[in-house]
Design a protein around this motif. Structure first.
Motif, PDB file in Angstrom:
ATOM      1  N   ASP A 190     -22.309  -7.827  -3.961  1.00  0.00           N
ATOM      2  CA  ASP A 190     -21.942  -6.838  -2.951  1.00  0.00           C
ATOM      3  C   ASP A 190     -20.436  -6.836  -2.706  1.00  0.00           C
ATOM      4  N   ILE A 191     -19.842  -8.030  -2.677  1.00  0.00           N
ATOM      5  CA  ILE A 191     -18.403  -8.121  -2.507  1.00  0.00           C
ATOM      6  C   ILE A 191     -17.685  -7.478  -3.684  1.00  0.00           C
ATOM      7  N   CYS A 192     -18.109  -7.828  -4.896  1.00  0.00           N
ATOM      8  CA  CYS A 192     -17.465  -7.264  -6.094  1.00  0.00           C
ATOM      9  C   CYS A 192     -17.672  -5.759  -6.179  1.00  0.00           C
ATOM     10  N   ASP A 193     -18.890  -5.310  -5.902  1.00  0.00           N
ATOM     11  CA  ASP A 193     -19.208  -3.891  -6.029  1.00  0.00           C
ATOM     12  C   ASP A 193     -18.446  -3.056  -5.004  1.00  0.00           C
ATOM     13  N   ASP A 194     -18.405  -3.506  -3.768  1.00  0.00           N
ATOM     14  CA  ASP A 194     -17.786  -2.729  -2.704  1.00  0.00           C
ATOM     15  C   ASP A 194     -16.274  -2.846  -2.658  1.00  0.00           C
ATOM     16  N   LEU A 195     -15.762  -4.030  -2.983  1.00  0.00           N
ATOM     17  CA  LEU A 195     -14.337  -4.263  -2.762  1.00  0.00           C
ATOM     18  C   LEU A 195     -13.503  -4.277  -4.034  1.00  0.00           C
ATOM     19  N   ILE A 196     -14.070  -4.797  -5.104  1.00  0.00           N
ATOM     20  CA  ILE A 196     -13.286  -4.965  -6.319  1.00  0.00           C
ATOM     21  C   ILE A 196     -13.506  -3.813  -7.293  1.00  0.00           C
ATOM     22  N   LEU A 197     -14.757  -3.374  -7.452  1.00  0.00           N
ATOM     23  CA  LEU A 197     -15.053  -2.326  -8.427  1.00  0.00           C
ATOM     24  C   LEU A 197     -14.906  -0.928  -7.845  1.00  0.00           C
ATOM     25  N   ARG A 198     -15.538  -0.679  -6.700  1.00  0.00           N
ATOM     26  CA  ARG A 198     -15.508   0.665  -6.115  1.00  0.00           C
ATOM     27  C   ARG A 198     -14.461   0.822  -5.015  1.00  0.00           C
ATOM     28  N   LYS A 199     -13.919  -0.297  -4.519  1.00  0.00           N
ATOM     29  CA  LYS A 199     -12.874  -0.267  -3.499  1.00  0.00           C
ATOM     30  C   LYS A 199     -13.291   0.547  -2.274  1.00  0.00           C
ATOM     31  N   VAL A 200     -14.454   0.231  -1.752  1.00  0.00           N
ATOM     32  CA  VAL A 200     -14.930   0.902  -0.546  1.00  0.00           C
ATOM     33  C   VAL A 200     -14.033   0.512   0.627  1.00  0.00           C
ATOM     34  N   ASN A 201     -13.652   1.494   1.440  1.00  0.00           N
ATOM     35  CA  ASN A 201     -12.680   1.251   2.499  1.00  0.00           C
ATOM     36  C   ASN A 201     -13.299   0.750   3.794  1.00  0.00           C
ATOM     37  N   SER A 202     -14.589   0.973   3.997  1.00  0.00           N
ATOM     38  CA  SER A 202     -15.212   0.658   5.280  1.00  0.00           C
ATOM     39  C   SER A 202     -15.985  -0.657   5.240  1.00  0.00           C
ATOM     40  N   SER A 203     -15.485  -1.637   4.507  1.00  0.00           N
ATOM     41  CA  SER A 203     -16.173  -2.912   4.378  1.00  0.00           C
ATOM     42  C   SER A 203     -15.657  -3.903   5.421  1.00  0.00           C
ATOM     43  N   ASP A 204     -16.378  -5.018   5.547  1.00  0.00           N
ATOM     44  CA  ASP A 204     -15.928  -6.086   6.437  1.00  0.00           C
ATOM     45  C   ASP A 204     -14.555  -6.592   6.020  1.00  0.00           C
ATOM     46  N   ALA A 205     -14.319  -6.707   4.712  1.00  0.00           N
ATOM     47  CA  ALA A 205     -13.051  -7.243   4.227  1.00  0.00           C
ATOM     48  C   ALA A 205     -11.893  -6.288   4.492  1.00  0.00           C
ATOM     49  N   SER A 206     -12.130  -4.986   4.415  1.00  0.00           N
ATOM     50  CA  SER A 206     -11.057  -4.032   4.693  1.00  0.00           C
ATOM     51  C   SER A 206     -10.640  -4.091   6.158  1.00  0.00           C
ATOM     52  N   VAL A 207     -11.628  -4.222   7.043  1.00  0.00           N
ATOM     53  CA  VAL A 207     -11.308  -4.369   8.462  1.00  0.00           C
ATOM     54  C   VAL A 207     -10.574  -5.684   8.694  1.00  0.00           C
ATOM     55  N   PHE A 208     -11.024  -6.744   8.023  1.00  0.00           N
ATOM     56  CA  PHE A 208     -10.375  -8.048   8.148  1.00  0.00           C
ATOM     57  C   PHE A 208      -8.925  -7.962   7.676  1.00  0.00           C
ATOM     58  N   ALA A 209      -8.697  -7.264   6.539  1.00  0.00           N
ATOM     59  CA  ALA A 209      -7.342  -7.135   5.996  1.00  0.00           C
ATOM     60  C   ALA A 209      -6.427  -6.365   6.948  1.00  0.00           C
ATOM     61  N   LYS A 210      -6.935  -5.329   7.579  1.00  0.00           N
ATOM     62  CA  LYS A 210      -6.128  -4.553   8.517  1.00  0.00           C
ATOM     63  C   LYS A 210      -5.721  -5.380   9.731  1.00  0.00           C
ATOM     64  N   ARG A 211      -6.601  -6.266  10.158  1.00  0.00           N
ATOM     65  CA  ARG A 211      -6.317  -7.044  11.367  1.00  0.00           C
ATOM     66  C   ARG A 211      -5.504  -8.297  11.088  1.00  0.00           C
ATOM     67  N   TYR A 212      -5.705  -8.890   9.908  1.00  0.00           N
ATOM     68  CA  TYR A 212      -5.109 -10.200   9.681  1.00  0.00           C
ATOM     69  C   TYR A 212      -4.227 -10.259   8.438  1.00  0.00           C
ATOM     70  N   GLY A 213      -3.989  -9.112   7.789  1.00  0.00           N
ATOM     71  CA  GLY A 213      -3.101  -9.078   6.644  1.00  0.00           C
ATOM     72  C   GLY A 213      -3.813  -9.268   5.321  1.00  0.00           C
ATOM     73  N   GLY A 214      -3.072  -9.093   4.236  1.00  0.00           N
ATOM     74  CA  GLY A 214      -3.638  -9.174   2.912  1.00  0.00           C
ATOM     75  C   GLY A 214      -4.353  -7.896   2.526  1.00  0.00           C
TER      76      GLY A 214
END
Length: 261
Positions: A190-214
């Motif tokens: 799920d992490i690879c599919d949403d964040l690495i392959l398809r680059k979904v913007n509304s994931s937990d990691a995207s929100v985390f990146a906006k708040r804490y960098g990276g």
């Protein structure tokens, strides 16, 4: 004078603890077969729907990770809902987002690793099923207004309860093992599919990146690595902790909350 023997070194004890017996070889073979089967069924047309109930179950673990972390960090869970298109959402108020955001992926991975660990032993699988049942009750409370959450939880509980009555819960061990492997693999995929392959913007990691960098991809890769390490640790711990043979496990199971079959 009785001869003295040198104390075994930690390295010797580690090698002895990680010796794989025949029963553990079977368990490792089953884990390998599960990995291959899940990988094949994941994307094959039509037959991939065989995994759908288990995917929903793992998503419930994911949302439970968010919810329990929210509560532990001082927040309040408003509701949990699952989506038939293999999604889910936890509505929370308060809590520490630095912990609650990664807790979905890493929480389900940790649960998967613990279930894989318990899947090496029948009695441990019984204990795991009881703990999972308690977690499901909490999930059911938070998701009591969502029919899919209710159905997923009830079916999962029914499956585990039924397996208690098959060969002194030997079947339960393989179900717990499958759910553990599935949960660990689903988190990584799920992490690879949403964040690495398809680059979904509304994931937990995207929100985390906006708040804490990276970047979301960076956090996704890190969480994937941690998830895989959890799974490997669960397997190694299972080998070290449960050296009993299959017959010994059945005997132990018959003495721990015994069933009639």
């Amino acid at each position: 004078m009785a001869p003295t023997w040198p104390a075994p070194s930690p390295d010797h004890l580690l090698r002895r603890a990680l010796t794989v017996n025949d029963t553990q070889k079977v368990t490792l073979g089953v884990i390998g077969a599960y990995i291959v089967a899940i990988a094949l069924l994941w994307n094959l047309p039509y037959v991939r729907y065989v995994l759908w109930p288990f995917k929903m179950l793992v998503i419930a673990f994911h949302e439970f990770g968010h919810a329990i972390t929210c509560v532990l960090t001082g927040g309040r869970v408003k509701s949990i809902s699952l989506d038939p298109r293999e999604g889910g959402v936890t509505h929370m108020q308060g809590g520490r987002s630095a912990f609650t955001l990664p807790a979905g992926y890493l929480g389900s991975s940790l649960i998967g690793a613990l279930l894989t660990f318990c899947g090496f032993n029948i009695v441990a699988s019984k204990v795991a099923s009881i703990v999972v049942g308690v977690c499901f009750l909490l999930t059911l409370w938070w998701g009591r207004k969502d029919w899919l959450t209710i159905l997923t939880v009830l079916l999962a509980v029914g499956l585990m309860v039924g397996c208690w009555f098959i060969a002194h819960a030997e079947a339960l061990r393989y179900v717990v093992l499958f759910i553990g492997v599935m949960s660990s693999l689903y988190s990584v995929w799920d992490i690879c599919d949403d964040l690495i392959l398809r680059k979904v913007n509304s994931s937990d990691a995207s929100v985390f990146a906006k708040r804490y960098g990276g970047s979301s991809q960076c956090w996704g890769i890190m969480w994937s690595i941690i998830s895989l390490l959890f799974m490997v640790a669960g397997i190694i711990a299972g080998i070290a902790a449960f050296p009993q043979s299959a017959e010994e496990q059945k005997t132990d199971s018959g003495n721990f909350i015994p069933t009639m079959f």
